[in-house]
Structure formats: C-alpha cells, structure tokens
Write an enzyme that holds these catalytic residues in place. Structure first.
Site, PDB file in Angstrom:
ATOM      1  N   HIS A   1       1.047  -1.042   0.124  1.00  0.00           N
ATOM      2  CA  HIS A   1       0.001  -0.048  -0.075  1.00  0.00           C
ATOM      3  C   HIS A   1       0.830   1.210   0.012  1.00  0.00           C
ATOM      4  O   HIS A   1       2.067   1.301   0.657  1.00  0.00           O
ATOM      5  CB  HIS A   1      -0.960   0.031   1.105  1.00  0.00           C
ATOM      6  CG  HIS A   1      -2.183   1.207   0.998  1.00  0.00           C
ATOM      7  ND1 HIS A   1      -2.109   2.089   1.539  1.00  0.00           N
ATOM      8  CD2 HIS A   1      -3.394   0.719   0.520  1.00  0.00           C
ATOM      9  CE1 HIS A   1      -3.181   2.667   1.190  1.00  0.00           C
ATOM     10  NE2 HIS A   1      -3.840   2.022   0.589  1.00  0.00           N
TER      11      HIS A   1
ATOM     12  N   ASP B   1      -8.113  -5.507   0.001  1.00  0.00           N
ATOM     13  CA  ASP B   1      -8.347  -6.179  -1.083  1.00  0.00           C
ATOM     14  C   ASP B   1      -7.935  -7.748  -1.017  1.00  0.00           C
ATOM     15  O   ASP B   1      -8.687  -8.499  -1.897  1.00  0.00           O
ATOM     16  CB  ASP B   1      -7.748  -5.531  -2.313  1.00  0.00           C
ATOM     17  CG  ASP B   1      -8.388  -4.259  -2.438  1.00  0.00           C
ATOM     18  OD1 ASP B   1      -9.579  -3.938  -2.373  1.00  0.00           O
ATOM     19  OD2 ASP B   1      -7.681  -3.198  -2.735  1.00  0.00           O
TER      20      ASP B   1
HETATM   21  N1  CMC Z   1       4.194  -7.251  -4.913  1.00  0.00           N
HETATM   22  C1  CMC Z   1       5.294  -7.615  -5.086  1.00  0.00           C
HETATM   23  N2  CMC Z   1       6.132  -6.450  -5.189  1.00  0.00           N
HETATM   24  C2  CMC Z   1       5.490  -5.152  -4.810  1.00  0.00           C
HETATM   25  C3  CMC Z   1       4.351  -5.107  -4.367  1.00  0.00           C
HETATM   26  C4  CMC Z   1       3.292  -6.193  -4.504  1.00  0.00           C
HETATM   27  N3  CMC Z   1       2.105  -6.037  -4.478  1.00  0.00           N
HETATM   28  N4  CMC Z   1       3.973  -3.882  -4.269  1.00  0.00           N
HETATM   29  C5  CMC Z   1       5.282  -3.147  -4.182  1.00  0.00           C
HETATM   30  N5  CMC Z   1       6.130  -4.069  -4.454  1.00  0.00           N
HETATM   31  C6  CMC Z   1       7.620  -3.849  -4.443  1.00  0.00           C
HETATM   32  C7  CMC Z   1       8.043  -2.986  -5.812  1.00  0.00           C
HETATM   33  O1  CMC Z   1       8.371  -3.781  -6.897  1.00  0.00           O
HETATM   34  C8  CMC Z   1       9.116  -2.176  -5.218  1.00  0.00           C
HETATM   35  O2  CMC Z   1      10.219  -2.900  -5.278  1.00  0.00           O
HETATM   36  P1  CMC Z   1      11.686  -2.541  -5.262  1.00  0.00           P
HETATM   37  O3  CMC Z   1      11.924  -1.464  -4.194  1.00  0.00           O
HETATM   38  O4  CMC Z   1      12.723  -3.753  -5.432  1.00  0.00           O
HETATM   39  O5  CMC Z   1      11.754  -1.695  -6.772  1.00  0.00           O
HETATM   40  C9  CMC Z   1       8.810  -1.661  -3.899  1.00  0.00           C
HETATM   41  O6  CMC Z   1       7.911  -2.822  -3.260  1.00  0.00           O
HETATM   42  C10 CMC Z   1       7.889  -0.490  -3.562  1.00  0.00           C
HETATM   43  O7  CMC Z   1       6.732  -0.483  -4.693  1.00  0.00           O
HETATM   44  P2  CMC Z   1       6.188   0.891  -5.102  1.00  0.00           P
HETATM   45  O8  CMC Z   1       5.401   0.238  -6.428  1.00  0.00           O
HETATM   46  O9  CMC Z   1       7.113   1.997  -5.230  1.00  0.00           O
HETATM   47  O10 CMC Z   1       5.178   1.023  -4.016  1.00  0.00           O
HETATM   48  P3  CMC Z   1       4.009   2.101  -4.337  1.00  0.00           P
HETATM   49  O11 CMC Z   1       3.810   2.778  -2.937  1.00  0.00           O
HETATM   50  O12 CMC Z   1       4.126   3.073  -5.330  1.00  0.00           O
HETATM   51  O13 CMC Z   1       2.880   1.145  -4.573  1.00  0.00           O
HETATM   52  C11 CMC Z   1       0.789  -0.299  -4.655  1.00  0.00           C
HETATM   53  C12 CMC Z   1       1.437   0.946  -3.795  1.00  0.00           C
HETATM   54  C13 CMC Z   1      -0.589  -0.380  -3.775  1.00  0.00           C
HETATM   55  C14 CMC Z   1       0.244   0.493  -6.041  1.00  0.00           C
HETATM   56  C15 CMC Z   1       1.581  -1.419  -4.882  1.00  0.00           C
HETATM   57  O14 CMC Z   1       1.964  -2.025  -3.572  1.00  0.00           O
HETATM   58  C16 CMC Z   1       0.738  -2.492  -5.726  1.00  0.00           C
HETATM   59  O15 CMC Z   1       0.842  -2.501  -6.651  1.00  0.00           O
HETATM   60  N6  CMC Z   1       0.125  -3.497  -4.856  1.00  0.00           N
HETATM   61  C17 CMC Z   1      -0.605  -4.482  -5.500  1.00  0.00           C
HETATM   62  C18 CMC Z   1      -2.026  -3.811  -5.894  1.00  0.00           C
HETATM   63  C19 CMC Z   1      -2.983  -3.742  -4.843  1.00  0.00           C
HETATM   64  O16 CMC Z   1      -3.087  -4.614  -3.880  1.00  0.00           O
HETATM   65  N7  CMC Z   1      -3.514  -2.426  -4.632  1.00  0.00           N
HETATM   66  C20 CMC Z   1      -4.502  -2.222  -3.594  1.00  0.00           C
HETATM   67  C21 CMC Z   1      -4.200  -1.147  -2.784  1.00  0.00           C
HETATM   68  S1  CMC Z   1      -5.282  -0.981  -1.380  1.00  0.00           S
HETATM   69  C22 CMC Z   1      -6.822  -0.519  -1.902  1.00  0.00           C
HETATM   70  C23 CMC Z   1      -6.780   1.419  -2.133  1.00  0.00           C
HETATM   71  O17 CMC Z   1      -6.863   1.896  -0.819  1.00  0.00           O
HETATM   72  O18 CMC Z   1      -7.061   1.520  -2.826  1.00  0.00           O
END
Ligand code: CMC
Length: 434
Positions: free
Chosen positions: A311, A369
């Site tokens: 998240h 989720d």
């Molecule tokens: N699975 C595997 N790796 C992940 C995931 C995941 N779900 N989420 C983040 N990472 C890794 C990412 O690859 C990165 O790794 P590295 O540092 O080696 O490059 C690191 O963790 C940080 O990721 P980020 O993309 O910079 O993190 P973010 O804060 O921008 O992303 C997120 C947040 C929710 C978009 C992401 O965690 C994600 O895509 N999760 C899966 C989709 C999901 O479950 N979304 C629902 C969010 S809750 C509902 C809501 O409130 O809307």
C-alpha cells in the site's frame, strides 16, 4: 491553510544562492507540512513529486491515516470500532457532518436517505442504451455522470443547500444504480428499492431478488455487507478522491466529479485490486503452486505483483484487512463454505509472504483487497461487481471530501506544473521537405 493559523517554525531553502524562509504548519496529528506556495514566485523553481508521495494537496478534517502504525480514523474514531459497533448510514452521517448523530438526528438522516433511493423513471430507459455485456463499472461511470442530466436542481456548487441535497441523492441512489448495473449485465429485471429494509439489506435484495420468488436477506450477509461498506467509506487523499477534488476544483458539477472518481477507482492498482487479487488466487489454484508464484513475483521479470499486498500509505498491516479477514470467516460460515480451496491458498500465501524477506524488507502487508475478493465471491457477487461495491461505499467519502473542498476558502483550481524535457523551440518544416 487558514491565513490566521500561525506557523510553528520555518524551513530555509537556498536555490542558486537565493534564500527563502518557508512556514511550517502542524495538523492535529501526522507530519508537519512546509508551505511552498510562495516558492515559484520567490525563487522561480517548482517542486517535483510524481505520485504526490511528499505532498499534502489540501487541509482535511475527515480521515486520518498513520500508515507506519496501521491506524485509520474517521473524524477521530478508529475504523475497527466503527466496523464493529456502527452502521454504514451512521458512518455516512459522521463523514459528512463531523460528529456521530443523536438518535433523532440519525432517525431523520436514515429516513431521508431511505426515501430517496428511487431513480427518475426515465433513468431506467437510459440503462438500455448500454450493450448487455457492458462491464458494470463502465455502466457506473456513465450512469453516475448522467445524474447531472436528471437532477438539474442540485448542480450549483456555490449553494450550500444544493450541495447537501446532492450528498443525500448520491448516497441514496448509488445502491440502486449499482444494483441496476448488475441486473442489466446478467439480463434480469430491475428490482425496486424497499423502504422497510436497512441500507445493506436493501442493496442485497436489489441485487439478488428475482420476481419469481420471495428473497429473504441473510442477516449475517447483510452485516458483512455493512462492514464492507464501512471499511471502504473513505480513505483520505487516495487517487480517486484526489481525482474528485481535482475535477471539482474547476467547479464542475458534483455528479460529474463522482463519475471521474469512479473512473479512477476502476484501475487495478486502486479499486480494481480486489478483482485482481481474486483472479490471482484462482490462477494459483492450489497451495502447492504458491512457491513458484512467489518466485515469479520476486524475480520481477514477468511484472507480476502479489495483488492485495502493499500500500502506498500503510507500511504496516492495513487495519481494514484485520476486520475484513474476520468478516470473511463469518461469511464463509454463514454460507456453509468450510473448504474453499481459495481460502486455503489465501491463508498460505499470506503466511509465506509475511515470512519472506522480500516482502518484509519492502513492508508489504496484506491490504483490504486481499480478503474482500474472496468474501464478496462467497456472498454471491461475480468479480465484475467488486469495484462497483467499492465505488458504492466510497461515494460518501468522495462527496464528503468534495463538500469540504467547496467550503475551504484556501482551495483554488488544481493546476500542477511540470519539468519540461521535450524539444526546445524549432521551426516548422513543410511536409514535403521532412
Ligand atoms: N508485490 C510485489 N512487489 C511489490 C508489491 C506487490 N504487491 N507492491 C510493491 N512491491 C515492490 C515494488 O516492486 C518495489 O520494489 P523495489 O523497491 O525492489 O523496486 C517496492 O515494493 C515499492 O513499490 P512501489 O510500487 O514503489 O510502491 P507504491 O507505494 O508506489 O505502490 C501499490 C503501492 C498499492 C500500488 C503497490 O503495492 C501494488 O501495486 N500493490 C498491488 C495492488 C494492490 O493490492 N492495490 C490495492 C491497494 S489498497 C486499496 C486502496 O486503498 O485503493
């Protein structure tokens, strides 16, 4: 920020030898903010913050999240208490008006919402313009936007009375629209709302009743639906809420703004994640396939993420996921689903991920989720409806935030700037000479 609020300090910034003192303000909780509003005028530079990871775009009194501690409060009340002790309409009242209602206030509010659930009769004809196989979220974006063509008398954003009428209309009518989007898609007749049922029971009935037989609402499912609505009611300045605020900052009408929010919510990184999480569990299929799937996620080559994990704000367990996990078990018990293989996959996946350094180091915990998809599936909803239910519940948060923005004198039209990295000035060349 109100111009009467005194800063509690200053941050000094120096750019190309020129210094500027920037005021620092504190909220009632959470990190202080540095007020950079005078930065460009004084120093001629912008800040660069794609995804707004370090930017507070507004002042708000509705929802507070401490992502490191796993805390979510609405108007100060912890989400776990609201989910266990309150009901959705009371939470709507709280989000919109700032305090929990007295018994009389609640009864008035609840009556008002219950008696405005019907749609303009012409609206049913409007649905017929969509293809039968239209995704219910596509119908939601179109239908909610179309409310502005049906309710002309509540579009003046500068009129506080009209703003309140819109709040009530949206909260009352969104379950009817969502249920119709579903019924249309599965080819069943629309079911009219019933005033003797509570908000969640009425919605379940509008989705699952058919004219051929009486529909009796299962109280455990109604309670679970209520909890799911409460858990999704608001979540601070996320992508869809920021979209609603940005659309509204131009004084666009509220129905158009909520339609924009629904469009933003649809994406798999936001509201579409529960659909994606369930599809992932189905794809994994069996606990034996989990190690290979985890490896695929960790090597990143395939771009596969563990959906329902991670998240932007929570870097600890999502407090909504705890409530959702409990609700999931209640629903499974109520529908007699003891041996759902997908639940086994989910529990084992969570166990493995929470002990794997890849996920621990990146602070990737299950979010709401991860459990909401399997719960909604057990309740009888197809995946295509998951984000629709999220939109239904979040409508109150969107309209509360939209209203707060309209009452905030410091808000102005949203207009971010950019770092331009394209071509510098060049002369047009005639097509024959290129
Ligand atoms: N699975 C595997 N790796 C992940 C995931 C995941 N779900 N989420 C983040 N990472 C890794 C990412 O690859 C990165 O790794 P590295 O540092 O080696 O490059 C690191 O963790 C940080 O990721 P980020 O993309 O910079 O993190 P973010 O804060 O921008 O992303 C997120 C947040 C929710 C978009 C992401 O965690 C994600 O895509 N999760 C899966 C989709 C999901 O479950 N979304 C629902 C969010 S809750 C509902 C809501 O409130 O809307």
């Amino acid at each position: 920020m109100d111009s009467n609020v005194k800063p509690n300090g200053f941050a000094t910034i120096e750019v190309h030898g020129k210094k500027l003192e920037l005021p620092i303000y504190s909220g009632t909780d959470g990190p202080d903010v540095i007020d950079i509003r005078k930065l460009y005028a004084s120093l001629g530079v912008f800040t660069y913050d794609p995804g707004f990871t370090s930017t507070a775009s507004c002042e708000s009194q509705i929802t507070y999240i401490d992502g490191d501690a796993g805390i979510l409060l609405h108007r100060g009340y912890p989400i776990s208490q609201l989910a266990e002790k309150s009901n959705f309409l009371e939470v709507c009242y709280l989000l919109l008006k700032g305090n929990l209602p007295s018994e009389t206030e609640f009864s008035e509010f609840s009556n008002l919402i219950t008696r405005h659930t019907m749609l303009h009769a012409q609206f049913d004809r409007f649905f017929e313009g969509f293809r039968r196989d239209a995704h219910p979220m596509a119908v939601m974006v179109g239908a909610v936007g179309a409310l502005s063509a049906f309710y002309h008398d509540s579009l003046d954003v500068d009129d506080p009375v009209q703003r309140v009428i819109t709040q009530h209309r949206l909260i009352a009518k969104i379950p009817t629209i969502a249920a119709r989007a579903y019924k249309y898609w599965i080819g069943q007749p629309f079911v009219s709302p019933r005033n003797d049922l509570d908000y969640a029971s009425n919605f379940l009935r509008m989705c699952f009743a058919v004219p051929a037989e009486e529909y009796v609402v299962n109280p455990v499912l109604a309670k679970a639906m209520e909890k799911i609505f409460i858990l999704h009611a608001d979540h601070e300045q996320n992508a869809s809420t920021s979209t609603v605020r940005l659309a509204g900052s131009s004084e666009a009408n509220p129905f158009a703004c909520i339609a924009a929010g629904i469009a933003s919510l649809w994406g798999p990184a936001h509201g579409g994640a529960n659909e994606a999480a369930l599809n992932m569990l189905i794809e994994i299929g069996h606990v034996d396939n989990i190690p290979a799937f985890i490896e695929k996620v960790k090597n990143k080559e395939s771009g596969v993420r563990l959906m329902g994990f991670g998240h932007r704000v929570y870097k600890n367990y999502d407090p909504r996921a705890t409530v959702m996990q409990k609700a999931a078990h209640e629903v499974f018990k109520a529908v007699g689903m003891k041996d759902d293989p997908l639940l086994d996959v989910a529990i084992e996946l969570e166990r493995i991920a929470l002990s794997d350094p890849y996920f621990i180091d990146r602070k990737l915990y299950p979010n709401i989720d991860f459990y909401s998809g399997i719960t909604l599936r057990a309740m009888g909803f197809p995946v295509e409806m998951f984000t629709v239910l999220f939109a239904l519940a979040r409508t109150v948060g969107w309209i509360a935030q939209w209203s707060e923005m309209n009452e905030d004198a410091a808000q102005k039209i949203g207009r971010p700037r950019q770092v331009y990295t394209g071509a510098t000035t060049r002369d047009y060349v005639d097509i024959k000479k290129r």
